[in-house]
Design an enzyme around this catalytic site. Sequence first.
Site, mmCIF file in Angstrom:
data_model
loop_
_atom_site.group_PDB
_atom_site.id
_atom_site.type_symbol
_atom_site.label_atom_id
_atom_site.label_comp_id
_atom_site.label_asym_id
_atom_site.label_seq_id
_atom_site.Cartn_x
_atom_site.Cartn_y
_atom_site.Cartn_z
ATOM 1 N N GLU A 192 0.802 -1.236 0.000
ATOM 2 C CA GLU A 192 0.000 0.000 0.000
ATOM 3 C C GLU A 192 0.835 1.286 0.000
ATOM 4 O O GLU A 192 0.600 2.178 0.825
ATOM 5 C CB GLU A 192 -0.939 0.006 1.210
ATOM 6 C CG GLU A 192 -1.877 -1.191 1.248
ATOM 7 C CD GLU A 192 -2.748 -1.233 2.508
ATOM 8 O OE1 GLU A 192 -2.574 -0.376 3.388
ATOM 9 O OE2 GLU A 192 -3.603 -2.126 2.591
ATOM 10 N N GLU A 230 -6.044 -10.455 -1.186
ATOM 11 C CA GLU A 230 -6.799 -10.317 0.078
ATOM 12 C C GLU A 230 -8.287 -10.243 -0.226
ATOM 13 O O GLU A 230 -8.926 -9.227 0.008
ATOM 14 C CB GLU A 230 -6.358 -9.060 0.838
ATOM 15 C CG GLU A 230 -4.884 -9.047 1.187
ATOM 16 C CD GLU A 230 -4.449 -7.844 2.012
ATOM 17 O OE1 GLU A 230 -5.309 -7.152 2.590
ATOM 18 O OE2 GLU A 230 -3.238 -7.599 2.070
HETATM 19 C C1 XIL Z 1 -5.466 -6.458 8.958
HETATM 20 C C2 XIL Z 1 -5.654 -7.666 9.859
HETATM 21 O O1 XIL Z 1 -6.592 -8.544 9.299
HETATM 22 C C3 XIL Z 1 -6.099 -7.194 11.218
HETATM 23 O O2 XIL Z 1 -6.137 -8.303 12.108
HETATM 24 C C4 XIL Z 1 -5.144 -6.147 11.769
HETATM 25 O O3 XIL Z 1 -5.643 -5.643 12.982
HETATM 26 C C5 XIL Z 1 -5.005 -4.995 10.775
HETATM 27 O O4 XIL Z 1 -4.589 -5.519 9.545
HETATM 28 N N1 XIL Z 1 -4.808 -4.762 4.191
HETATM 29 C C6 XIL Z 1 -3.690 -5.469 4.559
HETATM 30 C C7 XIL Z 1 -3.741 -6.345 5.751
HETATM 31 O O5 XIL Z 1 -2.689 -5.465 3.823
HETATM 32 O O6 XIL Z 1 -2.501 -6.434 6.412
HETATM 33 C C8 XIL Z 1 -4.798 -5.898 6.728
HETATM 34 O O7 XIL Z 1 -4.886 -6.871 7.754
HETATM 35 C C9 XIL Z 1 -6.116 -5.719 6.017
HETATM 36 C C10 XIL Z 1 -6.014 -4.657 4.953
#
Ligand code: XIL
Length: 386
Positions: A172, A295
Amino acid sequence: MRKNYLLTRRGLLCLCLGTLASIGTLAKSTAFNNQVRDFTAVGEASLKERAAAKGLIYGSVGKYRTLSSDAEFSSRFPQECAMLVASNELKWRGIRPSPDRFDFTKGDWLAEFASRHNMLFRGHTLVWHNGLPEWFQEKVNSQNAERMLVDHIKKVAGHYAGKIHSWDVVNEAVYPTHGRAEGLRDSPWLEFLGLDYIELAFRAAREADPKALLVYNENHLWYEGQLRANTPTGEAKRTAVLKLLERLKSKGTPIDVLGIQGHLRGHQLDQLHPKKLRAFLTDVANLDLKIMVTELDVRDHKLPKDIDVRDRLVAKAYEDFLSVVLDEPAVMAVFTWGLSDRDTWLSRVARRKDGLPVRPLPLDAQLNRKLAWNAMARAFDNAPMR
Ligand code: XIL
């Protein structure tokens, strides 16, 4: 009299035509179409088997906490998944409790769990503006940032070398509305190291683990408009990401894959513009990069309460998105951000106002296959062969 009668007949005709027209409009609308969509998946094969039949990898993020304590879940997980993606365990906050100490306990447990169940293992993430430990702000500055970053990558990626299929090296980094050069996001890394921190990170990762595929992972690329005021449009993000990838490639940076986060929103599926997304994937593939959907989940917090209606809309989001993305042969893998509604970050960050549990993933909270599972199975079955 006669005139009146004719008028009535014409009125009736108009009414009929009007009704037909509105049925036509309804039929085109998402909700109506979706009621008639058939989500039948043929056979009982798992998602990983269906994906593999097309030369794709399917897997999911899995948390140490859940996998190590929930026996039912941990035995179900490898039945569907060919890849285990680390959740928070390998993020800075998860692995570096103090500037000089690395704690690999949970990551090692996941790596061992993956290997024991013949799953690949995936690292997330070496560089992110989020997920930083509390000590970071006090201890990292422009004098030591390069050493801290390179050291971190060498230690962590080095520790897992040989055990990791792919690393989200940088996560990101693009956010055009921050108004920074090259559309990069405000982040401590950019502030301390300037534009080249991304290249630096990829080079360090390749050195530490020459075999892992190195991924640049980004969010909101599927989405057309803005999420909120001051957030970049999907279009602006895609343009800036392409520029970044072009720049990295032209400098010979060791990057192999673009990761497209697939956090979909069931109530905003009109934000998916298949042609634009498809064209973007071609542009990425033309840079000689592979693509992973990294994701995937579908927010249902703003969808109707009725579970059948909700599950259909979630399934539709999965199928519509995947059918566009899997059409591109450079897409090599799909990972959901969780396997079962039993364990999803969305029950915390995208709760329903009516208090009902969210249902964003392929399996329900009892680990049964849902329509979302069918939608994924169908998307894999219909995907062209790699
Ligand atoms: C999220 C996790 O699922 C949570 O448990 C944590 O508190 C915050 O991060 N994009 C990403 C992930 O790249 O690392 C994130 O994961 C969700 C959004």
